[in-house]
Design a protein around this motif. Structure first.
Motif, mmCIF file in Angstrom:
data_model
loop_
_atom_site.group_PDB
_atom_site.id
_atom_site.type_symbol
_atom_site.label_atom_id
_atom_site.label_comp_id
_atom_site.label_asym_id
_atom_site.label_seq_id
_atom_site.Cartn_x
_atom_site.Cartn_y
_atom_site.Cartn_z
ATOM 1 N N GLY A 98 0.736 -1.129 -0.078
ATOM 2 C CA GLY A 98 0.014 0.002 -0.011
ATOM 3 C C GLY A 98 0.989 1.229 -0.040
ATOM 4 N N PHE A 99 1.989 1.182 0.777
ATOM 5 C CA PHE A 99 2.889 2.188 0.829
ATOM 6 C C PHE A 99 3.447 2.766 -0.579
ATOM 7 N N CYS A 100 3.880 1.796 -1.215
ATOM 8 C CA CYS A 100 4.474 1.799 -2.449
ATOM 9 C C CYS A 100 3.597 2.244 -3.523
ATOM 10 N N LEU A 101 2.267 1.878 -3.601
ATOM 11 C CA LEU A 101 1.248 1.918 -4.709
ATOM 12 C C LEU A 101 1.185 3.700 -4.969
ATOM 13 N N ARG A 102 1.381 4.521 -3.898
ATOM 14 C CA ARG A 102 1.011 5.686 -4.003
ATOM 15 C C ARG A 102 2.280 6.543 -4.845
ATOM 16 N N LEU A 103 3.317 5.692 -4.684
ATOM 17 C CA LEU A 103 4.553 6.035 -5.284
ATOM 18 C C LEU A 103 4.534 5.949 -6.896
ATOM 19 N N GLY A 104 3.726 5.096 -7.421
ATOM 20 C CA GLY A 104 3.844 4.636 -8.595
ATOM 21 C C GLY A 104 2.501 5.057 -9.553
ATOM 22 N N ARG A 105 2.896 4.831 -10.849
ATOM 23 C CA ARG A 105 1.497 5.226 -11.901
ATOM 24 C C ARG A 105 0.688 3.898 -12.219
ATOM 25 N N PHE A 141 -1.892 5.607 3.230
ATOM 26 C CA PHE A 141 -2.067 6.897 3.930
ATOM 27 C C PHE A 141 -0.721 6.991 4.762
ATOM 28 N N LEU A 142 0.046 5.965 5.249
ATOM 29 C CA LEU A 142 1.496 6.321 5.693
ATOM 30 C C LEU A 142 2.420 6.966 4.761
ATOM 31 N N GLN A 143 2.187 6.534 3.381
ATOM 32 C CA GLN A 143 3.156 7.438 2.496
ATOM 33 C C GLN A 143 2.606 8.905 2.546
ATOM 34 N N LYS A 144 1.469 8.941 2.322
ATOM 35 C CA LYS A 144 0.915 10.429 2.115
ATOM 36 C C LYS A 144 1.394 11.170 3.267
ATOM 37 N N MET A 145 1.485 10.741 4.417
ATOM 38 C CA MET A 145 1.713 11.462 5.682
ATOM 39 C C MET A 145 3.359 11.612 5.633
ATOM 40 N N VAL A 146 4.252 10.693 5.448
ATOM 41 C CA VAL A 146 5.605 10.835 5.228
ATOM 42 C C VAL A 146 6.078 11.948 4.207
ATOM 43 N N GLY A 147 5.356 11.722 3.109
ATOM 44 C CA GLY A 147 5.930 12.527 2.052
ATOM 45 C C GLY A 147 7.126 12.051 1.201
ATOM 46 N N ARG A 148 7.076 12.465 -0.020
ATOM 47 C CA ARG A 148 8.598 12.237 -0.747
ATOM 48 C C ARG A 148 9.649 13.157 -0.152
ATOM 49 N N GLU A 149 9.445 14.111 0.199
ATOM 50 C CA GLU A 149 10.659 14.963 0.769
ATOM 51 C C GLU A 149 11.242 14.115 1.828
#
Length: 261
Positions: free
Chosen positions: A76-83, A211-219
């Motif tokens: 789930g974390f990685c899904l938000r990073l991809g297309r 949502f954890l990835q969204k909270m952490v953010g790419r930066e």
């Protein structure tokens, strides 16, 4: 002219693709190795008669649950990073269908129906379709809500809301009817699978990772680009193919080992 060259070089550097988050690949690779090891032990115990009482006890249970939770959360974390999550989900779902078909034909007594690949593919497709709505939620609310729903629905396969001995409410038996309800989380009478992951509760853990990835953010993820163990990263990048191959390879090796003993 020299100035134009510098500008062009700078522009190319800015548009060049950044390296992958190597540590995420390596963590996925480590989780996959753990899953392969668990499946190898399953074959040894239940198909080749190895006496390993610990495997059916708390130690084996924790091994299974920790591995599954890490794998689903990370997915789930990685899904938000991809297309293209829906396209990716269809590929993974197809892998799950292939596993079901192969076990149905070759090993019907060990049928895999609604296994982890089927679940992950379904979760990717649903998340991709619902992404516009999910993105409207604050990251903290989505994460907290997903964790809460995962805890509350953890035992829906067993007929109740709650976790372990903590029972919030028993669910009506009419929910547990057929393959469709099993897909949702309510397996009917006679349902059997050696690897079963329903939408509930696992979709909520998948969304917790999202949502954890969204909270952490790419930066704040830049340190994750550093590699610690490249071989694990290679395994993580090829996780779908290796997952599809690992069980027949392990089974073949164990068959050969058993014949040579």
């Amino acid at each position: 002219m020299g100035r134009n060259v510098n500008v062009n070089v700078t522009a190319k550097e800015e548009t060049a693709p950044k390296p992958r988050y190597a540590l995420l690949d390596e963590l996925r690779g480590l989780a996959l190795i753990s899953m392969m090891g668990y499946h190898a032990m399953w074959d040894l115990v239940y198909m080749f008669g190895l006496d390993a009482p610990w495997y059916g006890g708390l130690a084996g249970f924790l091994w299974q649950q920790i591995t599954c939770c890490v794998f689903v959360l990370l997915s789930g974390f990685c899904l938000r990073l991809g297309r293209h999550p829906i396209r990716r989900g269809l590929i993974v779902f197809g892998g799950g269908a292939l596993v079901t078909l192969v076990t149905l034909v070759a090993m019907p007594a060990d049928l895999v129906l609604l296994g982890v690949l089927t679940f992950l593919g379904s979760a990717m497709i649903l998340t991709g379709a619902l992404r516009p709505l999910l993105e409207k939620l604050p990251a903290w609310a989505g994460l907290a809500g997903s964790i809460l729903l995962f805890v509350v629905t953890r035992e829906v396969n067993s007929g109740y809301l709650g976790w372990g001995d903590w029972v919030i409410a028993w669910l009506p038996g009419t929910l547990y009817r057929n393959l469709l309800t099993a897909f949702l989380g309510f397996p009917g009478p006679g349902f059997y699978s050696t690897d079963y992951f329903s939408l509930m509760p696992w979709l909520f853990l998948f969304w917790a990772g999202y949502f954890l990835q969204k909270m952490v953010g790419r930066e704040r993820m830049e340190p994750l680009r550093a590699s610690v163990c490249p071989p694990l990263g290679w395994i993580g990048r090829h996780s779908l193919l290796l997952y599809l191959l690992h069980q027949p390879v392990i089974y073949g090796v164990l068959m050969a080992w058993n014949a040579l003993r």
